[in-house]
Scaffold this active site. Structure first.
Site: not given
Ligand code: NAP
Length: 253
Positions: A56, A79, A125, A177, A179, A181
């Protein structure tokens, strides 16, 4: 060429991570598939015939246990990631904790296990692009002298700004999300510079919009296509480092 190289992939019990493991194995890598869900991860690893470890990315204990194994890794693929609905303190903290701070902690924890000349990949992304930020914040993310601590402080400013309901005035988008990435691309650049003396390549990649649990059914790309964009950076044979790529070509940042 890539025979007997060892690669570890996070968040790999499903989706792009699992397919990255499959493609790396097909290229001759010894693969360590990791996941936070031990049952799902073990089943996935068994299905494709690779090793398994629980990881984790938010667990200091999991990271320490893996580091204690003193693995000899040629490759680390960060990932693991989430994309949550809504926008509030909890979404922001949880998203940043997994997507950015988790990837950072795993990378720092496993750095002694990565061989000189090895490779680190961050799965970012297109949502990591810098266009939604104020010029001042863009300049801070992309400062070539940015340090790891300054980057963590910048992300902390976003978290504090959301909490105080002033993040929009300060020049941030209302998307945790995005920020997370953007911060991963910045992190790849910081670490590429810091790890150059060890010959470790560090790049960020975008897999495109991919049909997975996260991407949904309308996504135009297959998981194989998305994973190929990651595997390209994972199996680089030249000195490419500090970049952001999609399908092996520089992506807009
Ligand atoms: P996915 O199918 O939802 O897979 C995400 C994986 O990350 C799952 O295995 C999940 O584990 C794991 N994960 C989440 N939190 C974790 C944690 N704390 N520790 C370890 N693993 C954790 O999504 P995907 O599309 O394959 O996404 C993979 C990566 O690609 C992500 O970083 C994502 O942001 C990025 N990406 C995806 C797209 C797209 O269109 N799909 C586009 C751009 C970027 P569980 O199964 O336990 O939840």
């Amino acid at each position: 060429m890539a025979n007997h190289l060892t690669g570890l992939v996070t968040g790999a019990n499903q989706g792009i991570g699992l397919e990255v493991c499959r493609q790396l194995k097909a290229q001759g890598y010894d693969v360590i598939l990791t996941s936070r869900d031990e049952r799902a991860g073990r089943a996935a690893a068994k299905e494709i015939g690779v090793d398994y470890r629980r990881l984790d990315v938010t667990s200091a204990a999991d990271i320490a246990a893996l580091a204690a194994e003193k693995l000899q890794l040629d490759l680390l693929v960060n990932n693991a990631g989430i994309s949550m609905d809504g926008f509030n303190d909890n979404v922001v903290k949880t998203t940043l904790a997994i997507n950015f701070l988790g990837a950072l902690a795993v990378t720092e924890g496993l750095l002694p296990s990565i061989r000189d000349g090895g490779t680190i990949v961050f799965v970012s992304s297109g949502m990591g692009e810098l266009h939604p930020y104020s010029p001042a914040i863009r300049a801070r993310f992309s400062d070539p002298k940015l340090t790891r601590d300054q980057l963590v402080a910048l992300v902390d400013e976003f978290i504090a700004g959301v909490h105080a309901n002033r993040h929009t005035q300060e020049g941030w988008p209302s998307s945790a999300y995005r920020v997370s990435k953007a911060a991963l691309v910045a992190l790849a650049k910081v670490l590429a510079r810091d790890l150059a003396p060890r010959g470790i390549r560090v790049n960020a990649v975008c897999p495109g919009w991919v049909k997975t649990r996260m991407g949904g059914r309308s996504a135009p790309r297959s998981v194989e296509q998305g994973a190929r964009s990651v595997v390209w950076a994972a199996t680089l044979q030249d000195a490419t480092t500090g970049g952001f790529y999609r399908d092996g070509k520089p992506a807009t940042w």
